[in-house]
Design a protein around this motif. Structure first.
Motif, PDB file in Angstrom:
ATOM      1  N   VAL A 479      10.059 -29.702 -61.302  1.00 62.05           N
ATOM      2  CA  VAL A 479      10.700 -28.869 -62.315  1.00 62.05           C
ATOM      3  C   VAL A 479      12.200 -28.762 -62.052  1.00 62.05           C
ATOM      4  N   GLN A 480      12.571 -28.621 -60.775  1.00 61.29           N
ATOM      5  CA  GLN A 480      13.982 -28.484 -60.384  1.00 61.29           C
ATOM      6  C   GLN A 480      14.237 -29.416 -59.205  1.00 61.29           C
ATOM      7  N   PRO A 481      14.548 -30.679 -59.469  1.00 61.69           N
ATOM      8  CA  PRO A 481      14.682 -31.669 -58.385  1.00 61.69           C
ATOM      9  C   PRO A 481      15.755 -31.341 -57.353  1.00 61.69           C
ATOM     10  N   ASP A 482      16.760 -30.548 -57.728  1.00 61.11           N
ATOM     11  CA  ASP A 482      17.835 -30.223 -56.786  1.00 61.11           C
ATOM     12  C   ASP A 482      17.634 -28.872 -56.106  1.00 61.11           C
ATOM     13  N   ASP A 483      16.417 -28.339 -56.181  1.00 59.29           N
ATOM     14  CA  ASP A 483      16.122 -27.052 -55.534  1.00 59.29           C
ATOM     15  C   ASP A 483      15.890 -27.283 -54.043  1.00 59.29           C
ATOM     16  N   ILE A 484      16.858 -26.909 -53.244  1.00 53.99           N
ATOM     17  CA  ILE A 484      16.789 -27.118 -51.789  1.00 53.99           C
ATOM     18  C   ILE A 484      15.595 -26.379 -51.201  1.00 53.99           C
ATOM     19  N   GLY A 485      15.404 -25.125 -51.639  1.00 52.95           N
ATOM     20  CA  GLY A 485      14.305 -24.322 -51.103  1.00 52.95           C
ATOM     21  C   GLY A 485      12.945 -24.930 -51.363  1.00 52.95           C
ATOM     22  N   ALA A 486      12.768 -25.555 -52.532  1.00 56.46           N
ATOM     23  CA  ALA A 486      11.478 -26.169 -52.861  1.00 56.46           C
ATOM     24  C   ALA A 486      11.172 -27.321 -51.917  1.00 56.46           C
ATOM     25  N   HIS A 487      12.165 -28.161 -51.634  1.00 54.89           N
ATOM     26  CA  HIS A 487      11.955 -29.278 -50.707  1.00 54.89           C
ATOM     27  C   HIS A 487      11.685 -28.758 -49.289  1.00 54.89           C
ATOM     28  N   MET A 488      12.328 -27.648 -48.915  1.00 53.91           N
ATOM     29  CA  MET A 488      12.051 -27.042 -47.612  1.00 53.91           C
ATOM     30  C   MET A 488      10.601 -26.551 -47.553  1.00 53.91           C
ATOM     31  N   ASN A 489      10.132 -25.970 -48.656  1.00 51.14           N
ATOM     32  CA  ASN A 489       8.746 -25.499 -48.704  1.00 51.14           C
ATOM     33  C   ASN A 489       7.761 -26.659 -48.572  1.00 51.14           C
ATOM     34  N   VAL A 490       8.074 -27.774 -49.244  1.00 47.93           N
ATOM     35  CA  VAL A 490       7.217 -28.958 -49.134  1.00 47.93           C
ATOM     36  C   VAL A 490       7.168 -29.427 -47.688  1.00 47.93           C
ATOM     37  N   GLY A 491       8.345 -29.488 -47.043  1.00 51.20           N
ATOM     38  CA  GLY A 491       8.400 -29.921 -45.649  1.00 51.20           C
ATOM     39  C   GLY A 491       7.604 -29.023 -44.728  1.00 51.20           C
ATOM     40  N   ARG A 492       7.744 -27.703 -44.925  1.00 52.44           N
ATOM     41  CA  ARG A 492       7.027 -26.757 -44.062  1.00 52.44           C
ATOM     42  C   ARG A 492       5.516 -26.894 -44.239  1.00 52.44           C
ATOM     43  N   THR A 493       5.086 -27.111 -45.484  1.00 51.68           N
ATOM     44  CA  THR A 493       3.647 -27.228 -45.737  1.00 51.68           C
ATOM     45  C   THR A 493       3.091 -28.522 -45.149  1.00 51.68           C
ATOM     46  N   TYR A 494       3.848 -29.617 -45.270  1.00 48.57           N
ATOM     47  CA  TYR A 494       3.427 -30.862 -44.626  1.00 48.57           C
ATOM     48  C   TYR A 494       3.293 -30.655 -43.113  1.00 48.57           C
ATOM     49  N   LYS A 495       4.220 -29.902 -42.563  1.00 50.31           N
ATOM     50  CA  LYS A 495       4.152 -29.625 -41.122  1.00 50.31           C
ATOM     51  C   LYS A 495       2.886 -28.832 -40.784  1.00 50.31           C
ATOM     52  N   LEU A 497       0.210 -28.988 -42.299  1.00 47.42           N
ATOM     53  CA  LEU A 497      -0.916 -29.917 -42.459  1.00 47.42           C
ATOM     54  C   LEU A 497      -0.864 -31.047 -41.431  1.00 47.42           C
ATOM     55  N   ASN A 498       0.054 -30.894 -40.449  1.00 54.62           N
ATOM     56  CA  ASN A 498       0.212 -31.884 -39.368  1.00 54.62           C
ATOM     57  C   ASN A 498       0.606 -33.266 -39.893  1.00 54.62           C
ATOM     58  N   LYS A 499       1.345 -33.281 -41.000  1.00 54.28           N
ATOM     59  CA  LYS A 499       1.886 -34.538 -41.532  1.00 54.28           C
ATOM     60  C   LYS A 499       3.382 -34.570 -41.221  1.00 54.28           C
ATOM     61  N   THR A 500       3.679 -34.910 -39.966  1.00 54.44           N
ATOM     62  CA  THR A 500       5.044 -34.802 -39.461  1.00 54.44           C
ATOM     63  C   THR A 500       6.010 -35.718 -40.193  1.00 54.44           C
ATOM     64  N   LYS A 501       5.594 -36.938 -40.451  1.00 58.70           N
ATOM     65  CA  LYS A 501       6.471 -37.905 -41.104  1.00 58.70           C
ATOM     66  C   LYS A 501       6.873 -37.418 -42.491  1.00 58.70           C
ATOM     67  N   GLU A 502       5.905 -36.964 -43.280  1.00 54.59           N
ATOM     68  CA  GLU A 502       6.187 -36.473 -44.629  1.00 54.59           C
ATOM     69  C   GLU A 502       7.054 -35.221 -44.585  1.00 54.59           C
ATOM     70  N   ALA A 503       6.802 -34.363 -43.583  1.00 52.06           N
ATOM     71  CA  ALA A 503       7.600 -33.144 -43.434  1.00 52.06           C
ATOM     72  C   ALA A 503       9.059 -33.491 -43.190  1.00 52.06           C
ATOM     73  N   GLU A 504       9.293 -34.433 -42.286  1.00 50.70           N
ATOM     74  CA  GLU A 504      10.675 -34.832 -41.977  1.00 50.70           C
ATOM     75  C   GLU A 504      11.355 -35.421 -43.209  1.00 50.70           C
ATOM     76  N   GLU A 505      10.638 -36.217 -43.976  1.00 51.58           N
ATOM     77  CA  GLU A 505      11.217 -36.805 -45.193  1.00 51.58           C
ATOM     78  C   GLU A 505      11.648 -35.722 -46.179  1.00 51.58           C
ATOM     79  N   SER A 506      10.806 -34.693 -46.331  1.00 48.03           N
ATOM     80  CA  SER A 506      11.137 -33.605 -47.262  1.00 48.03           C
ATOM     81  C   SER A 506      12.342 -32.820 -46.777  1.00 48.03           C
ATOM     82  N   TYR A 507      12.395 -32.552 -45.475  1.00 50.62           N
ATOM     83  CA  TYR A 507      13.550 -31.843 -44.930  1.00 50.62           C
ATOM     84  C   TYR A 507      14.825 -32.666 -45.092  1.00 50.62           C
ATOM     85  N   MET A 508      14.722 -33.967 -44.943  1.00 47.39           N
ATOM     86  CA  MET A 508      15.900 -34.829 -45.094  1.00 47.39           C
ATOM     87  C   MET A 508      16.395 -34.807 -46.543  1.00 47.39           C
TER      88      MET A 508
END
Length: 918
Positions: A479-495, A497-508
């Motif tokens: 919905v908001q591709p430039d929402d920094i907080g949303a990408h941080m939330n995705v990264g935290r949730t991947y973490k 779920l023990n999906k470290t690689k995906e979490a790092e990609e979202s944080y990046m």
């Protein structure tokens, strides 16, 4: 206030109470949602341990006003009522909602009194009832943080009622009501900022109602004075004097308010209020369009939403946008009402004028027209403006009902409006039951707000439903591709779920969206402070890899370079530096963080951990104590300071250590560590029965508690209850079959108490299977061979043992005894070694002389400030070791040997148990 409500009859008050109760009874079943979490659950200013002065130094959310991340919302009296709620019921949401309901009743009754100044009795009741049931108020009444609106409104209306008493006989000035008005305005402003706008309403009332001027009359008088054809009338001079006093008082309040916020406006981003950072004419067109949007919510509250930020209302970027028609229509209607009310005398125009004042003036601070606010539309800020709306509707209804043709239909319409509004309010209250229900109801109204998708994700995340939460977070990024907080939330949730690689990609991705540093321009003005947490989260993620610690440190340093006052960056970096075995640098980081916040108990706690690493227990204990001064219930500080006292060996500290552990188990009744260490303290104080009780409680909570099981067995062994120790050892070895010391103790009891040589032999053989070089187990097996009369095997065994420990004199002596025994085997077939020097006794003595449990030298628990996005606290760490002593060369009586053995066994182990966070 009661005196001013004297005109309100008991029946009218009872009617209002009944209607409000019927509409809002289900609000009592709602919890703390949305902004309630920050204002109530996370706000330390509610706690009795927080000094009262902090309420007047911090904002509404408990953040110091001096900090840049503060929202600058200064409402100490509202927070004081939250604190009173906490005092009586702590975090029981029912009491908070009940008090809000009571305050809404009070507002409705005081509003009825105000209405009676401009409307007849029946119309006043209609206006008050419409105000009582209007669905737009659910956010202010059912949302606990809406109490700011309720309290401010009470004193707002009371200030206005007081001012209406300032006109005496013959148009004289009565100063007491004016003084009371100024005081009540100040109180209203301390409840919420919009309270100060009542001064403008008082000014309009004075000029156009109390003095009866119309705009043409004022203009005519002004023209005459300017032409020199007349002087200012005395009544007008008196009016000017009253207005000057009011305006001067208001200016004084404004100056104080500006000083409180330290001349800084809060930092908001384009995500909070997109129009505020848009270029012209989009900014002006959008802000003006928001006025009819708010008016429509009052007129048709069918689709309500708790959050109107971000993409909820698209920007009006062109004068050709069709929505400008709504803006134009709104201003035309508003302008016509203003012309009618200001130009013509009469009661009707006065009523319309006061209704317009109540609608417009209190809304100005939230209008975005003079300074940006942190939202696009907020339903709760319409609480006071809706009073003017209700007066207008009641006045219009009065006009219609006075005509015989429209009387019946006007009553039917009124009944329908009141009934549907009441039903809508009752139904809307259920939306506020939980965060999930609230945000899901908002998504039904608006699917273009990424914040709503994020908030539903947060609600699911709190329920540990990470898979579903991830879906909502990902939708937010779409919905908001430039929402920094949303990408941080995705990264935290991947973490999670023990999906470290995906979490790092979202944080990046989130990191790449951060504004670039522009030399000479303040970075903080262009980014939300919480968005900088992307550096912390990313660093916390990658530092789990030992080879990337320097990379993580670089991220912390980058965050600090962007905001030198970024406290959490220093805290997280300090923890990393400890992990990198750089305690001196960690100390620097924590000291820097303490410069920014000396009232943070976690920081003092972390500094104490650094001093433990620096082997300075005295300083460590001082810092633990500082943490406990700030937060007497700081669990880890209670636990680890108690261990530090216990391990100091200073008997004078034991009572305080015990008190802290007792406090800890009160705070954490399900943590077996607390009871175990209370048992350890009881052992130090030679309180065996008390120690036994604590150890048993620890084991009940955690049946596989290794340390507690073993030390309870040792306790039984040293107090002559060896047979009671056996079932405990059986439990220990069932959970931990390779527990060497447990096997040795069990073998000792089987051989010496049960005379079970076979069972003892199995224990010692098991030890050697686990560790063939275990000297203690090997020597004890040699003793078993001797007891079995297999001297040849005993000799071979002792030779092998001596090879493992060539410097142990007692092994050599026992080997000599066995060889001597073999040499004289024919003559001494049935004899045994003498009690003052036989191999068996010496073997037992020396075998178990070394069998000791020592307390840990120190506790090395590390913890960061609690932040679920960054890291978790670690549990107390315990260490164990085995002391060895050289046996005495002289022989003693069996009784002396047993005494020495008891003394040795009193040194109990503490097993390292770390529940790792990140």
């Amino acid at each position: 206030l009661l005196e001013k409500m004297a005109d309100v009859s008991l029946k009218e008050a009872a009617l209002i109470v009944g209607v409000v109760a019927a509409c809002y009874w289900n609000s009592l079943f709602c919890g703390f949602v949305f902004d309630d979490v920050s204002a109530i659950l996370d706000n330390k200013d509610l706690h009795p341990s927080t000094p009262l002065k902090n309420l007047f130094q911090n904002d509404f959310w408990g953040t110091p006003m001096s900090e840049e991340r503060s929202h600058k919302s200064y409402r100490p009296l509202t927070v004081l009522t939250f604190r009173l709620n906490y005092l009586f019921s702590e975090l029981n949401a029912v009491s908070y909602h009940f008090l809000n309901l009571v305050f809404h009743v009070v507002v409705c009754i005081v509003f009825l009194k105000v209405c009676k100044l401009f409307l007849d009795n029946r119309s006043s009741v209609v206006a008050s009832l419409l105000f009582a049931v209007h669905p737009i108020h659910t956010e202010a009444v059912t949302g606990v943080v809406g109490r700011a609106e309720l309290l401010s409104s009470i004193f707002f209306l009371a200030a206005f009622l007081s001012y209406t008493k300032s006109k005496g006989p013959d148009n004289t000035i009565v100063w007491t009501p004016i003084a009371v008005t100024v005081f009540l305005v100040a109180v209203a402003t301390l409840c919420k900022e919009q309270g100060i706008t009542v001064v403008g309403i008082c000014c309009v009332y004075e000029v156009f109602i109390a003095q009866g001027y119309t705009l043409p009359a004022l203009l005519d008088t002004a023209v005459q004075i300017l032409r020199g054809k007349g002087s200012i009338p005395f009544s007008m001079l008196q009016t000017l004097l009253k207005l000057i006093v009011l305006m001067f008082s208001t200016l004084l309040l404004v100056v104080v308010r500006v000083q409180v916020i330290q001349s800084q406006l809060p930092v908001f981003t384009r995500f909070d209020n997109p129009a505020a950072v848009s270029p012209s004419p989009a900014r002006q067109l959008t802000f003006n369009y928001l006025l009819p949007v708010n008016a429509w919510l009052l007129l048709n509250p069918s689709e309500l939403c708790c959050d109107w930020t971000m993409g909820t209302i698209p920007l009006v970027e062109s004068v050709l946008d069709v929505r400008n028609v709504a803006t134009l229509t709104f201003f035309c209607f508003l302008g016509s009402l203003m012309v009618f009310s200001l130009r013509y005398p009469g009661d009707s125009s006065k009523t319309v004028l006061m209704a317009l004042c109540l609608m417009v003036l209190p809304f100005i601070p939230a209008s975005n027209l003079f300074f940006p606010v942190g939202f696009v539309v907020a339903e709760r800020v319409l609480y006071v403006p809706s009073m003017g709306f209700c007066i207008l509707v009641a006045h219009g209804w009065k006009k219609l009902s006075s005509k015989s043709v429209l009387r019946k239909i006007s009553w039917v319409c009124l009944a329908a409006v009141l009934f549907t509004h009441a039903l809508k309010t009752l139904h809307r209250n259920w939306d506020w039951e939980s965060e999930y229900t609230l945000f899901m109801s908002a998504l039904k109204v608006n699917k273009n707000n990424a914040k709503l998708w994020n908030n539903v994700g947060h609600a699911l995340e709190n329920e540990k439903n990470f898979e579903r939460a991830l879906q909502f977070f990902i939708q937010a990024t779409q919905v908001q591709p430039d929402d920094i907080g949303a990408h941080m939330n995705v990264g935290r949730t991947y973490k999670n779920l023990n999906k470290t690689k995906e979490a790092e990609e979202s944080y990046m991705i989130a990191k790449s969206l951060m504004p670039q540093i522009i030399p000479g321009k303040k970075y903080a003005a262009r980014v939300a402070p919480n968005h900088l947490n992307v550096y912390i989260n990313l660093a916390n993620l990658i530092r789990a890899n030992e080879s990337r610690l320097e990379e993580a440190d670089q991220l912390y340093r980058q965050a600090i370079s962007m905001r030198p006052d970024f406290k959490q960056a220093y805290i997280s970096r300090g923890e990393l530096l400890l992990k990198m075995n750089k305690p001196l640098k960690a100390k620097e980081a924590y000291l820097r963080a303490l410069e920014l916040d000396r009232t943070n108990a976690d920081l003092w706690y972390n500094l104490a951990i650094v001093y433990i690493e620096l082997k300075d227990p005295t300083e460590a204990l001082k810092n633990f104590n500082r943490a406990l001064e700030l937060n007497p219930t700081h669990k880890l500080a209670l636990f680890n300071s108690a261990l530090l006292m216990q391990e100091s060996g200073d008997a004078r500290l034991r009572p305080e250590a015990k008190q802290r552990l007792l406090h800890y188990v009160k705070e954490e009744p399900q943590d077996s560590n607390g009871y175990f260490n209370l048992g350890m303290l009881a052992m130090d104080d030679k309180k065996d029965m008390e120690a036994e009780a604590w150890m048993k409680k620890a084991i009940r909570l955690q049946p596989n508690f290794r340390s507690a099981l073993f030390n309870l067995a040792l306790l039984y062994s040293q107090t002559g209850k060896e047979l009671m120790a056996l079932p405990v050892l059986e439990d220990l070895l069932r959970y931990y079959p390779d527990h060497t010391k447990g096997l040795i103790l069990k073998g000792d009891i089987l051989m010496n108490q049960k005379k079970d040589i076979v069972g003892a032999k199995m224990c010692f053989e098991k030890i050697l299977e686990l560790d063939p070089n275990n000297v203690q187990g090997k020597h004890n097996l040699c003793v078993v061979y001797f007891e079995e009369k297999d001297l040849i095997k005993a000799e071979k065994c002792l030779v092998e043992t001596l090879a493992l420990a060539p410097h142990e004199e007692y092994i050599q002596r026992h080997l000599n005894i066995v060889r001597s025994k073999i040499a004289s085997l024919g003559a001494m077939e049935q004899s045994s070694l003498p009690s003052d020097g036989t191999a068996a006794t010496e073997a037992k003595k020396n075998s178990f002389q070394n069998f000791k449990e020592a307390k840990s030298e120190k506790t090395t628990t590390k913890s960061t400030v609690n932040n679920k996005e960054h890291s978790k606290n670690k549990k107390p760490t315990e260490k164990s070791s085995v002391d060895k002593e050289t046996p005495k060369k002289s022989t003693k009586e069996i009784k002396d040997i047993e005494k020495k053995r008891v003394a040795a066994l009193k040194r109990l182990e503490e097993i390292e148990r770390i529940l790792n966070g990140e």
